[in-house]
Design an enzyme around this catalytic site. Structure first.
Site, PDB file in Angstrom:
ATOM      1  N   CYS A 173      44.234  29.195  39.215  1.00 30.89           N
ATOM      2  CA  CYS A 173      44.174  29.127  40.675  1.00 30.89           C
ATOM      3  C   CYS A 173      45.573  29.416  41.191  1.00 30.89           C
ATOM      4  CB  CYS A 173      43.696  27.752  41.129  1.00 30.89           C
ATOM      5  SG  CYS A 173      43.841  27.494  42.917  1.00 30.89           S
ATOM      6  N   ASN A 214      40.833  34.933  35.798  1.00 30.98           N
ATOM      7  CA  ASN A 214      39.488  34.529  36.205  1.00 30.98           C
ATOM      8  C   ASN A 214      38.843  35.701  36.939  1.00 30.98           C
ATOM      9  OD1 ASN A 214      41.087  34.361  38.475  1.00 30.98           O
ATOM     10  ND2 ASN A 214      40.364  32.366  39.124  1.00 30.98           N
ATOM     11  N   ASN A 274      36.904  22.852  39.357  1.00 28.81           N
ATOM     12  CA  ASN A 274      36.275  23.080  40.654  1.00 28.81           C
ATOM     13  C   ASN A 274      35.591  21.810  41.149  1.00 28.81           C
ATOM     14  OD1 ASN A 274      36.843  25.963  40.863  1.00 28.81           O
ATOM     15  ND2 ASN A 274      35.392  26.194  39.176  1.00 28.81           N
ATOM     16  N   THR A 329      44.425  33.785  43.251  1.00 27.08           N
ATOM     17  CA  THR A 329      44.052  34.822  42.283  1.00 27.08           C
ATOM     18  C   THR A 329      43.162  35.858  42.943  1.00 27.08           C
ATOM     19  OG1 THR A 329      42.210  33.443  41.514  1.00 27.08           O
ATOM     20  CG2 THR A 329      44.262  33.341  40.241  1.00 27.08           C
ATOM     21  N   GLY A 330      42.327  35.404  43.882  1.00 29.13           N
ATOM     22  CA  GLY A 330      41.483  36.341  44.619  1.00 29.13           C
ATOM     23  C   GLY A 330      42.292  37.318  45.446  1.00 29.13           C
ATOM     24  N   HIS A 347      36.820  38.271  39.497  1.00 30.83           N
ATOM     25  CA  HIS A 347      36.673  38.491  40.934  1.00 30.83           C
ATOM     26  C   HIS A 347      35.849  39.743  41.206  1.00 30.83           C
ATOM     27  CE1 HIS A 347      39.651  35.403  41.993  1.00 30.83           C
ATOM     28  NE2 HIS A 347      40.242  35.781  40.885  1.00 30.83           N
ATOM     29  N   ASN A 364      46.856  29.543  44.313  1.00 31.20           N
ATOM     30  CA  ASN A 364      47.356  28.590  45.303  1.00 31.20           C
ATOM     31  C   ASN A 364      47.680  27.254  44.648  1.00 31.20           C
ATOM     32  OD1 ASN A 364      47.111  30.266  47.660  1.00 31.20           O
ATOM     33  ND2 ASN A 364      44.901  30.015  47.501  1.00 31.20           N
ATOM     34  N   GLU A 399      34.192  30.933  46.458  1.00 30.17           N
ATOM     35  CA  GLU A 399      34.737  30.650  45.129  1.00 30.17           C
ATOM     36  C   GLU A 399      33.684  30.071  44.188  1.00 30.17           C
ATOM     37  OE1 GLU A 399      38.605  29.382  44.062  1.00 30.17           O
ATOM     38  OE2 GLU A 399      39.236  29.206  46.152  1.00 30.17           O
ATOM     39  N   ARG A 400      33.719  30.551  42.985  1.00 28.66           N
ATOM     40  CA  ARG A 400      32.853  30.074  41.920  1.00 28.66           C
ATOM     41  C   ARG A 400      33.013  28.560  41.756  1.00 28.66           C
ATOM     42  NH1 ARG A 400      34.634  31.915  35.916  1.00 28.66           N
ATOM     43  NH2 ARG A 400      36.525  31.040  36.815  1.00 28.66           N
ATOM     44  N   CYS A 405      42.340  31.788  48.363  1.00 27.40           N
ATOM     45  CA  CYS A 405      42.232  31.903  46.907  1.00 27.40           C
ATOM     46  C   CYS A 405      43.351  32.829  46.442  1.00 27.40           C
ATOM     47  CB  CYS A 405      40.869  32.458  46.498  1.00 27.40           C
ATOM     48  SG  CYS A 405      40.694  32.743  44.717  1.00 27.40           S
TER      49      CYS A 405
END
Length: 281
Positions: free
Chosen positions: A72, A161, A63, A223-224, A163, A74, A212-213, A221
């Site tokens: 990630c 990860n 990050n 995975t989001g 969410h 994307n 995002e963290r 995002c």
């Protein structure tokens, strides 16, 4: 050090090809240096493309604050495009090693260059302890999360990860920039969390913004978006195939009823390449 700037639906990273390059400093420090949008290249973080003894390539993601993340979506699409376009592995089905395990990726080249990528993101992680969160439920669905002077109804999912998804009547900066940072660092998430805020348009169409963290608000995002598709089904708000509109573009998601795997399809774009000589050069 040579680098390539790429983005998937506006979620942009600096990519370094460690098949050919060496890092001038350690990865967390380099991520902090290159990500600054005023004094450096500017990005949501740093992604390393490395050799792997298990797959066609390995992806590591850092990050903007230097913290390492597991995955990630994307970024993964962009790694797949880079691996194909730059002749690391010239095949239309790739296997990529990530912090969330091995993932299978299908690329769709046009005139020798990849434009769209479909990723098998695997099965969502739904056990609270593995997400991880101390909220009750496997997974927590519409669970109460006290934040400031209000209580959110949240659904938590991990795609490698963590969410935390909140469905709202209307998206706003106050949700993303006001509530998002509080959710990210909430005590119930021991590893911090990505905070998604969702406005339902129809059972097949959602609007999404994400805090995002470690990076703050980003344009998208992956995975989001996968976690949101799962949360939408679990909470009865959407179907298993859905289009999610993000600030940087659209992603197509499908949570397979047959296999339990989540599939994500979206763009991958190479913006430019350059050479990083250090922040003070």
């Amino acid at each position: 050090m040579k680098f390539t700037k790429m983005h998937g639906a506006g979620n942009d990273y600096v990519y370094v090809d460690l098949f050919r390059e060496e890092l001038p400093v350690d990865a967390p420090e380099l991520a902090r240096q290159v990500s600054d949008r005023h004094t450096a290249i500017g990005s949501d973080g740093l992604i390393l493309i490395q050799p792997s003894d298990k797959a066609d390539a390995r992806m590591r993601m850092f990050n903007a604050d230097g913290s390492e993340a597991e995955m990630c979506g994307n970024g993964l699409r962009c790694v797949a495009k880079y691996v194909y376009d730059h002749d690391i592995a010239r095949k239309e089905e790739l296997t990529l090693e990530t912090g969330a395990g091995l993932l299978t990726v299908q690329v769709f080249p046009e005139e020798g260059r990849v434009k769209q990528v479909r990723v098998n993101m695997g099965q969502p992680i739904l056990e609270s302890k593995q997400i991880p969160t101390t909220l009750a439920g496997d997974p927590p669905v519409e669970a109460d999360l006290p934040v400031g002077d209000q209580t959110l109804k949240v659904t938590c999912v991990s795609m490698g990860n963590p969410h935390c998804i909140t469905f709202v009547d209307k998206l706003s900066d106050e949700w993303v920039h006001g509530v998002g940072p509080q959710v990210e660092k909430h005590a119930t998430f021991p590893n911090r969390v990505n905070a998604e805020f969702i406005e339902v348009i129809s059972p097949t169409e959602l609007n999404m913004r994400v805090w995002e963290r470690g990076s703050g608000e980003t344009m998208a995002c992956g995975t989001g978006a996968c976690a949101v598709a799962v949360a939408g089904v679990l909470s009865g708000r959407c179907e298993r195939k859905v289009t999610i509109h993000l600030l940087g573009g659209d992603l197509e998601l499908e949570w397979s009823e047959e296999t339990g795997e989540v599939f994500m399809t979206g763009p991958a774009v190479e913006v430019y390449s350059g050479e990083w000589t250090g922040g003070n050069s």
